[in-house]
Write an enzyme that holds these catalytic residues in place. Structure first.
Site, short mmCIF file in Angstrom:
data_model
loop_
_atom_site.label_atom_id
_atom_site.label_comp_id
_atom_site.label_asym_id
_atom_site.label_seq_id
_atom_site.Cartn_x
_atom_site.Cartn_y
_atom_site.Cartn_z
N GLY A 44 0.81 -1.22 0.00
CA GLY A 44 0.00 0.00 0.00
C GLY A 44 0.84 1.26 0.00
N CYS A 45 1.90 1.26 0.77
CA CYS A 45 2.76 2.44 0.87
C CYS A 45 3.51 2.69 -0.43
CB CYS A 45 3.73 2.29 2.04
SG CYS A 45 2.85 2.17 3.62
#
Length: 154
Positions: A44-45
């Site tokens: 996600g990051c």
């Protein structure tokens, strides 16, 4: 939790190259997107950082600097930046003081286990240092484009 209209808490944190980045130095010069993320080089990051990087020139045209903050070390940020060719500033809040000031250090639950961690959150700060958007618990995908539209509207 911070709200639109609040003064953005100032900070001075090191980036991936160990240079200090201070919010106060940006006041009057540009708006800032300050986003807090849990961990370098996680799915996600990575999506989030790549989307902000892909829109870097458009944020520049909107006179808005993008700053990502996590509790990872400067060396971790450098490896993350270099691995994916990121152009945004990544700052290390190793002691968590800035995460606390912005209200993003929270208890989280995963796999039935509770622990403290960063709630993915994003703030749009105008040239006067005032928070115009305070978005807690955001999803990584698509938020860069949404923040760009908000920055253009300032």
């Amino acid at each position: 939790m911070l709200q639109p209209g609040d003064q953005a808490p100032d900070f001075s944190l090191p980036n991936a190259d160990m240079e200090r980045v201070t919010l106060a130095e940006r006041i009057g010069r540009c708006s800032c997107v300050i986003y807090f993320y849990p961990k370098d080089d996680t799915p996600g990051c990575t999506i989030e950082a790549l989307e902000f990087t892909d829109l870097q020139s458009e944020f520049d045209a909107a006179e808005t600097e993008v700053i990502g903050i996590s509790r990872d070390s400067c060396s971790s940020h450098g490896a993350f930046r270099d691995k994916f060719g990121l152009s945004i500033q990544l700052l290390s809040d190793a002691d968590g003081e800035v995460c606390e000031a912005y209200g993003v250090w929270r208890e989280k639950e995963a796999h039935g286990e509770k622990r403290m961690g960063i709630m993915r959150s994003t703030f749009l700060v105008d040239k006067a240092g005032v928070i115009r958007q305070a978005l807690y618990g955001v999803k990584p995908k698509g938020q860069a484009a949404m923040l760009l539209e908000m920055a253009r509207a300032l």
